[in-house]
Design a protein around this motif. Structure first.
Motif, PDB file in Angstrom:
ATOM      1  N   LEU A 112     -17.061  57.745 -35.441  1.00 27.93           N
ATOM      2  CA  LEU A 112     -18.109  57.161 -36.281  1.00 27.93           C
ATOM      3  C   LEU A 112     -18.578  55.820 -35.708  1.00 27.93           C
ATOM      4  CD1 LEU A 112     -19.800  57.411 -38.849  1.00 27.93           C
ATOM      5  CD2 LEU A 112     -17.858  56.506 -40.140  1.00 27.93           C
ATOM      6  N   ALA A 113     -17.649  55.027 -35.197  1.00 24.89           N
ATOM      7  CA  ALA A 113     -17.993  53.707 -34.649  1.00 24.89           C
ATOM      8  C   ALA A 113     -18.767  53.785 -33.344  1.00 24.89           C
ATOM      9  CB  ALA A 113     -16.717  52.894 -34.431  1.00 24.89           C
ATOM     10  N   THR A 114     -18.548  54.841 -32.572  1.00 28.08           N
ATOM     11  CA  THR A 114     -19.104  54.883 -31.215  1.00 28.08           C
ATOM     12  C   THR A 114     -20.228  55.896 -31.013  1.00 28.08           C
ATOM     13  OG1 THR A 114     -17.410  56.452 -30.489  1.00 28.08           O
ATOM     14  CG2 THR A 114     -16.932  54.098 -30.189  1.00 28.08           C
ATOM     15  N   SER A 115     -20.455  56.774 -31.957  1.00 29.04           N
ATOM     16  CA  SER A 115     -21.468  57.813 -31.765  1.00 29.04           C
ATOM     17  C   SER A 115     -22.566  57.711 -32.826  1.00 29.04           C
ATOM     18  CB  SER A 115     -20.821  59.205 -31.835  1.00 29.04           C
ATOM     19  OG  SER A 115     -21.823  60.207 -31.853  1.00 29.04           O
ATOM     20  N   TRP A 116     -23.749  57.282 -32.374  1.00 34.84           N
ATOM     21  CA  TRP A 116     -24.866  57.170 -33.307  1.00 34.84           C
ATOM     22  C   TRP A 116     -25.226  58.534 -33.894  1.00 34.84           C
ATOM     23  CZ3 TRP A 116     -27.128  54.474 -36.675  1.00 34.84           C
ATOM     24  CH2 TRP A 116     -28.364  54.877 -37.191  1.00 34.84           C
ATOM     25  N   SER A 117     -25.230  59.577 -33.075  1.00 33.02           N
ATOM     26  CA  SER A 117     -25.615  60.897 -33.581  1.00 33.02           C
ATOM     27  C   SER A 117     -24.627  61.384 -34.645  1.00 33.02           C
ATOM     28  CB  SER A 117     -25.748  61.919 -32.444  1.00 33.02           C
ATOM     29  OG  SER A 117     -24.522  62.067 -31.769  1.00 33.02           O
ATOM     30  N   PHE A 118     -23.346  61.083 -34.473  1.00 35.83           N
ATOM     31  CA  PHE A 118     -22.341  61.462 -35.472  1.00 35.83           C
ATOM     32  C   PHE A 118     -22.565  60.669 -36.764  1.00 35.83           C
ATOM     33  CE2 PHE A 118     -18.198  61.240 -37.564  1.00 35.83           C
ATOM     34  CZ  PHE A 118     -17.827  62.576 -37.564  1.00 35.83           C
ATOM     35  N   ALA A 119     -22.778  59.371 -36.641  1.00 38.59           N
ATOM     36  CA  ALA A 119     -23.013  58.526 -37.827  1.00 38.59           C
ATOM     37  C   ALA A 119     -24.242  58.999 -38.590  1.00 38.59           C
ATOM     38  CB  ALA A 119     -23.170  57.069 -37.412  1.00 38.59           C
ATOM     39  N   GLU A 120     -25.291  59.333 -37.863  1.00 34.98           N
ATOM     40  CA  GLU A 120     -26.524  59.795 -38.509  1.00 34.98           C
ATOM     41  C   GLU A 120     -26.314  61.157 -39.187  1.00 34.98           C
ATOM     42  OE1 GLU A 120     -31.159  59.355 -37.411  1.00 34.98           O
ATOM     43  OE2 GLU A 120     -29.949  60.450 -35.949  1.00 34.98           O
TER      44      GLU A 120
END
Length: 191
Positions: free
Chosen positions: A124-132
């Motif tokens: 979650l902290a390192t992947s924008w696509s995952f967070a989105e």
């Protein structure tokens, strides 16, 4: 799947908030998982409702050194991060479900949960696509997608359920050695 009534910019703001909380909490979970003495001190602070000790321990972690919104209920803890409205706060913590027991919190259980959630918070902290994608799944109340995303990164058999609560995620753990279940929560508080 239900269509989100939020705009793309609102989903982006939620994803940014989730990512900021994960980046801030990741070093805390890493320290709980790898430093037994720190984890024991944290348990003492939680079970004795010692906010001064909690503050001192949080201040020892650079990513959390300025944090002032934290608390304990004697069976768990919460750390909150302020954001502009309409979000208000995102809160993260681990607790035994209320009504189960009082002034009890297991260092061993907390450390095992911290180890289990580290890959999720790192992703979650390192992947924008995952967070989105996580923010979109939460906003759309897509339990199946959220469960799949979380279980890809939290692989322990102690994870019993994943649910969407309060515009966030709730992970229910039941470590084999623990008398009590624990919940790791990441949720939004609105005004």
């Amino acid at each position: 799947m239900k269509k989100s009534i939020l705009t793309e910019s609102q989903i982006r703001r939620s994803a940014q908030a989730l990512q900021k909380v994960a980046k801030s909490m990741l070093p805390f979970y890493r320290k709980i998982a790898t430093n037994r003495a720190f984890a024991k001190q944290w348990t003492t602070a939680v079970t004795s409702a010692d906010l001064t000790l909690m503050g001192k321990l949080l201040a020892s972690i650079p990513a959390l050194s300025g944090t002032t919104d934290y608390g304990t209920n004697g069976i768990g803890y919460f750390v909150s991060f302020p954001f502009p409205l309409p979000i208000a706060f995102y809160t993260n913590g681990t607790t035994i479900p209320p009504g189960t027991v009082q002034f009890t919190f297991s260092t061993r259980a907390h450390r095992s949960i911290a180890c289990a959630v580290l890959p999720l918070y790192r992703k979650l902290a390192t992947s924008w696509s995952f967070a989105e994608a996580l923010a979109r799944g939460i906003e759309n109340k897509d339990s199946k997608a959220i469960t799949t995303m979380v279980r890809e990164w939290v692989t322990t058999s102690a994870l019993k359920t994943v649910s969407i609560e309060d515009y966030g995620v709730a992970l229910l753990f039941r470590p084999k050695f623990s008398k009590y279940p624990y919940r790791n929560l990441l949720f939004r508080e609105t005004q």
